[in-house]
Design a protein around this motif. Sequence first.
Motif, PDB file in Angstrom:
ATOM      1  N   ILE A 685       0.775  -1.222   0.096  1.00 19.65           N
ATOM      2  CA  ILE A 685       0.009  -0.009  -0.110  1.00 19.65           C
ATOM      3  C   ILE A 685       1.019   1.208  -0.016  1.00 19.65           C
ATOM      4  O   ILE A 685       1.938   1.410   0.639  1.00 19.65           O
ATOM      5  N   THR A 686       0.679   2.168  -0.820  1.00 24.70           N
ATOM      6  CA  THR A 686       1.330   3.654  -0.972  1.00 24.70           C
ATOM      7  C   THR A 686       0.222   4.686  -1.152  1.00 24.70           C
ATOM      8  O   THR A 686      -1.087   4.367  -1.312  1.00 24.70           O
ATOM      9  N   ASP A 687       0.724   5.862  -1.408  1.00 26.29           N
ATOM     10  CA  ASP A 687      -0.187   7.054  -1.783  1.00 26.29           C
ATOM     11  C   ASP A 687      -0.723   6.823  -2.931  1.00 26.29           C
ATOM     12  O   ASP A 687      -1.642   7.537  -3.574  1.00 26.29           O
ATOM     13  N   GLU A 688      -0.255   5.892  -4.018  1.00 28.57           N
ATOM     14  CA  GLU A 688      -0.763   5.587  -5.234  1.00 28.57           C
ATOM     15  C   GLU A 688      -1.866   4.511  -5.388  1.00 28.57           C
ATOM     16  O   GLU A 688      -2.565   4.322  -6.480  1.00 28.57           O
ATOM     17  N   ASP A 689      -2.081   3.899  -4.144  1.00 33.80           N
ATOM     18  CA  ASP A 689      -3.050   2.622  -4.136  1.00 33.80           C
ATOM     19  C   ASP A 689      -4.238   3.252  -3.383  1.00 33.80           C
ATOM     20  O   ASP A 689      -4.328   3.639  -2.250  1.00 33.80           O
ATOM     21  N   HIS A 690      -5.092   2.996  -4.321  1.00 29.25           N
ATOM     22  CA  HIS A 690      -6.520   3.345  -3.615  1.00 29.25           C
ATOM     23  C   HIS A 690      -6.981   2.516  -2.430  1.00 29.25           C
ATOM     24  O   HIS A 690      -6.826   1.346  -2.649  1.00 29.25           O
ATOM     25  N   VAL A 691      -7.686   2.929  -1.254  1.00 30.02           N
ATOM     26  CA  VAL A 691      -7.982   2.288  -0.272  1.00 30.02           C
ATOM     27  C   VAL A 691      -8.820   1.019  -0.540  1.00 30.02           C
ATOM     28  O   VAL A 691      -8.800  -0.131   0.130  1.00 30.02           O
ATOM     29  N   LEU A 692      -9.755   1.224  -1.226  1.00 36.77           N
ATOM     30  CA  LEU A 692     -10.911   0.298  -1.633  1.00 36.77           C
ATOM     31  C   LEU A 692     -10.078  -0.983  -2.615  1.00 36.77           C
ATOM     32  O   LEU A 692     -10.542  -2.225  -2.499  1.00 36.77           O
ATOM     33  N   GLU A 693      -9.020  -0.371  -3.667  1.00 37.71           N
ATOM     34  CA  GLU A 693      -8.511  -1.551  -4.163  1.00 37.71           C
ATOM     35  C   GLU A 693      -7.482  -2.285  -3.626  1.00 37.71           C
ATOM     36  O   GLU A 693      -7.330  -3.470  -3.795  1.00 37.71           O
ATOM     37  N   ALA A 694      -6.935  -1.582  -2.325  1.00 37.95           N
ATOM     38  CA  ALA A 694      -6.011  -2.541  -1.259  1.00 37.95           C
ATOM     39  C   ALA A 694      -6.858  -3.201  -0.561  1.00 37.95           C
ATOM     40  O   ALA A 694      -6.355  -4.071   0.122  1.00 37.95           O
ATOM     41  N   GLY A 695      -8.122  -3.408  -0.612  1.00 36.42           N
ATOM     42  CA  GLY A 695      -8.932  -4.262  -0.081  1.00 36.42           C
ATOM     43  C   GLY A 695      -9.044  -3.831   1.451  1.00 36.42           C
ATOM     44  O   GLY A 695      -9.416  -4.683   2.445  1.00 36.42           O
ATOM     45  N   LEU A 719     -18.243   3.554  -9.300  1.00 39.67           N
ATOM     46  CA  LEU A 719     -17.497   3.221 -10.505  1.00 39.67           C
ATOM     47  C   LEU A 719     -17.103   1.755 -10.707  1.00 39.67           C
ATOM     48  O   LEU A 719     -17.156   1.038 -11.541  1.00 39.67           O
ATOM     49  N   GLY A 720     -16.803   1.161  -9.355  1.00 37.92           N
ATOM     50  CA  GLY A 720     -16.195  -0.069  -9.156  1.00 37.92           C
ATOM     51  C   GLY A 720     -14.497  -0.101  -9.342  1.00 37.92           C
ATOM     52  O   GLY A 720     -14.133   0.905 -10.060  1.00 37.92           O
ATOM     53  N   VAL A 721     -13.967  -0.740  -8.623  1.00 39.25           N
ATOM     54  CA  VAL A 721     -12.701  -0.815  -8.591  1.00 39.25           C
ATOM     55  C   VAL A 721     -12.036  -1.318  -9.862  1.00 39.25           C
ATOM     56  O   VAL A 721     -12.534  -2.234 -10.640  1.00 39.25           O
ATOM     57  N   SER A 722     -10.713  -0.992 -10.240  1.00 38.11           N
ATOM     58  CA  SER A 722     -10.203  -1.241 -11.636  1.00 38.11           C
ATOM     59  C   SER A 722      -9.259  -2.320 -11.343  1.00 38.11           C
ATOM     60  O   SER A 722      -8.722  -2.994 -12.195  1.00 38.11           O
ATOM     61  N   ARG A 723      -8.613  -2.560 -10.113  1.00 42.18           N
ATOM     62  CA  ARG A 723      -7.665  -3.615  -9.646  1.00 42.18           C
ATOM     63  C   ARG A 723      -8.152  -4.129  -8.209  1.00 42.18           C
ATOM     64  O   ARG A 723      -8.882  -3.314  -7.390  1.00 42.18           O
ATOM     65  N   GLY A 777     -15.086  -2.963 -12.050  1.00 46.23           N
ATOM     66  CA  GLY A 777     -15.941  -3.440 -11.028  1.00 46.23           C
ATOM     67  C   GLY A 777     -16.118  -5.201 -11.344  1.00 46.23           C
ATOM     68  O   GLY A 777     -17.119  -5.725 -10.773  1.00 46.23           O
ATOM     69  N   GLU A 778     -15.399  -5.575 -12.147  1.00 45.98           N
ATOM     70  CA  GLU A 778     -15.363  -6.999 -12.346  1.00 45.98           C
ATOM     71  C   GLU A 778     -15.462  -7.731 -10.726  1.00 45.98           C
ATOM     72  O   GLU A 778     -14.872  -7.458  -9.914  1.00 45.98           O
ATOM     73  N   SER A 779     -16.270  -8.754 -10.657  1.00 47.96           N
ATOM     74  CA  SER A 779     -16.583  -9.307  -9.522  1.00 47.96           C
ATOM     75  C   SER A 779     -15.279 -10.195  -9.142  1.00 47.96           C
ATOM     76  O   SER A 779     -14.795 -10.585  -9.737  1.00 47.96           O
ATOM     77  N   ALA A 780     -15.528 -10.260  -7.776  1.00 46.21           N
ATOM     78  CA  ALA A 780     -14.387 -11.326  -7.066  1.00 46.21           C
ATOM     79  C   ALA A 780     -14.435 -12.672  -7.545  1.00 46.21           C
ATOM     80  O   ALA A 780     -13.444 -13.347  -8.101  1.00 46.21           O
ATOM     81  N   ALA A 781     -15.603 -13.149  -7.963  1.00 44.04           N
ATOM     82  CA  ALA A 781     -15.756 -14.635  -8.195  1.00 44.04           C
ATOM     83  C   ALA A 781     -15.209 -14.892  -9.891  1.00 44.04           C
ATOM     84  O   ALA A 781     -14.461 -15.612 -10.224  1.00 44.04           O
ATOM     85  N   GLU A 782     -15.405 -13.657 -10.379  1.00 46.59           N
ATOM     86  CA  GLU A 782     -14.805 -13.447 -11.919  1.00 46.59           C
ATOM     87  C   GLU A 782     -13.295 -13.500 -11.948  1.00 46.59           C
ATOM     88  O   GLU A 782     -12.843 -14.165 -12.701  1.00 46.59           O
TER      89      GLU A 782
END
Length: 816
Positions: A685-695, A719-723, A777-782
């Motif tokens: 995790i860094t200042d470039e990593d979005h808190v939601l995408e970091a889980g 929008l949904g996470v991109s990664r 927003g790709e799902s976790a299952a996918e």
Amino acid sequence: MPDLPPSARVVIIGGGISGCSVAYHLAELGWTDIVLLERRHLTCGTTWHAAGLIGQLRASQNMTRLAKYSADLYRRLEAETGLATGFSQRGSMTVALTAARHEELLRQASMARVFGVEVNPLSPGEVTAMYPHLNTADVVGGVHLPGDGQADPANIALALAKGARMRGARIVEGVKALRVTTDRGRVTGVDWQAGDEQGHIAAAMVVNCGGMWGRDLAAKNGVTLPLHACEHFYIVTEAIAGLTRLPVLRVPDECAYYKEDAGKILLGAFEPVAKPWGMDGIREDFCFDQLPEDFDHFEPILQQAVARMPMLAKAGIHTFFNGPESFTPDDRYYLGEAPEVKGYWVAAGYNSIGIVSSGGAGMALAQWMDAGRPPFDLWEVDIRRAQPFQKNRRYLRERVTETLGLLYADHFPYRQMATARGVRRSALHEHLKARGAVFGEVAGWERANWFAAEGETRDYRYSWGRQNWFPNSRSEHMALREGVGLLDMSSFGKIRVEGRDACAVLNRLCANRIDVAPGRIVYTQMLNEAGGIESDLTVTRLSETAFLLVVPAATLQRDLAWVRAHLGDAFAVVTDISAAEAVIEVMGPLSRDLMARVSPEDFSNAAFPFGTARQIELGLGLARAHRVSYVGELGWELYIPTEQAAHAFEVLEAAGADLGLRLCGLHAMDSCRIEKAYRHFGHDITDEDHVLEAGLGFAVDMDKGPFIGREAVLARRALGVSRRLMQFRLTDPEPLLFHNEPILRDGRIVGQISSGAYGHALGAAIGLGYVPCTAPGESAAEMLASGYQIEVAGRRIAAEASLSPLYDPRSLRVKG
């Protein structure tokens, strides 16, 4: 009288390639009123004599991004300015003389593919074909990077200066910056001198690009800029008949690099024990100067070079050169705003890679100054990583004897610095040392990384495989998983924030709710406006008006600066109390039993739930027990007045003897946290990593009211996470993961491991890393339905992927 304005938007100090690059890029962004002051002549310090090697592959993705930008910039500068930069894209080649070095090169090749750098592994025969003058009898292999090259450092700097002038910047030679002036912690301008004339330029921002003069200039304002000059040697041969254009060649096992230019060979060295220079300061008239020759010092490198390239035996030496270059304690340069003074920016300390670094560094710093935040994660080179004690000149003199040579040393994982050690020690240091601790260093702190058994050698035996401490750390790891372990984490940064407005300040800075009952511990992040993570910490409410922030040792200065920068007019005081308390961690399934033996308090779940803190009696003294864990087990962090720490340790050690209490090191902590998928700031995790995408969305409270980054969190949720940050376990138990190994999704490289370690309880190497979504927003299952592999030194290994921790996913052990 020099032609200087009374005021400017920014004053840049230093006319080497770094200062010229900052001026160029600020002007490119449309800044006007830029003034660059050079004490003598542009490039006259260290830029003019640099070797000019342009190697794009660096140790991380963002440092590689900067180096690639530099190469692209130097290609186009000539057309833009009309000044030749001498850039020649002839490629580079590195050869390995040992199996360990070959492993390193193969890992670098894998890393290069992630970063988009073209790289080709070479057999010894292919090395010979590409560089026929080389003795390859003992060459194990090599790599070739066709996009690399070489350039003329002075001409690059002059082209950057011309480009800056073309856009309105004012660059003035023969003017020395005497001091930066300040008022109430903010830059107000620069006092200057030119001959007998003196004056002042008012400015709200300065950039210290002073190179080897930069440390002393910074010290006048209490700014920590730890760097020290070293002597750097190279020779240039006479012209060699029949010598054609050759790639840049590095033979790191012999500490040497070779550059062909105009039919001559330049041979340079990064020797293991370097010679510091300028201990008594740098004389006032230093300008395009060389240092005295020291052939005895260089001779061992030359002897190996003649054996490696036999044609050198017949080549005359045209130039024996010795010149100074700046080095830092960790071989990484400094960029960013100094935490001590608002508006005081730094770009200095390039560790002999200033030419390839300065183009990108100037771009990144200019964007940072313009936008108020870095364009991407720059923590590796952030000035806020510097520790105040590191300005000590004896410390720097000792450390840079090592850091120069580390450029070409084997970059083994877990490699520890050998010089200038022992500056910061916990109150338990001698206790741990007596019990077999083998120490590593972080931010100057000596920390027990692992414990040697009686009769074992207490040092590291480095390799790319299982190092000598591997079985010891496994035993420590399993003690934390199955019994009880004790760790000294006194190096934690501890920040006390108190006052009438302390709660309001922290509630605005932190993503989680800080307005909780006294005695509660909150795990949270401090975010920037983009939702990136500026700090990863726990906040303990000690009383209505007092809070304790616990942060990693390495980020303490950064975190202090971030909190102080956002105080505004709030009635609150921020104090670094890191040295006031030692921290002993008692972790593992039997930790409750041990705590009950040393304290009369009730440690049951009902009486002492997870996420709470309280004062306890411990032995004959007092401590504050925090029920939290970074290893993923039941346990407590004990915050103990420093003067009582030794007593507390002795009490715990005696009480735990028949419980099998094990002293544990940081390697075991790291392998445990990797199994539990706990994030590590600066890697995962860094200042470039979005808190939601970091889980880490669970640590964000959207209902508490405004906080920095809230809008970015709302936008990403919409929008949904991109990664997503995922956890991986290799299906083969033998390979090891460290960081930057490529992640493949359905056979295609999509990212890299951000941190890795061996998961002893899970029985294989474990890594964390971001994987892009195929669509927002790709799902976790996918994502989990895909097949994943990790590439280790060119070999692709199947991996199990997970979005929840592979170890104790429901945290039943932590909260049990």
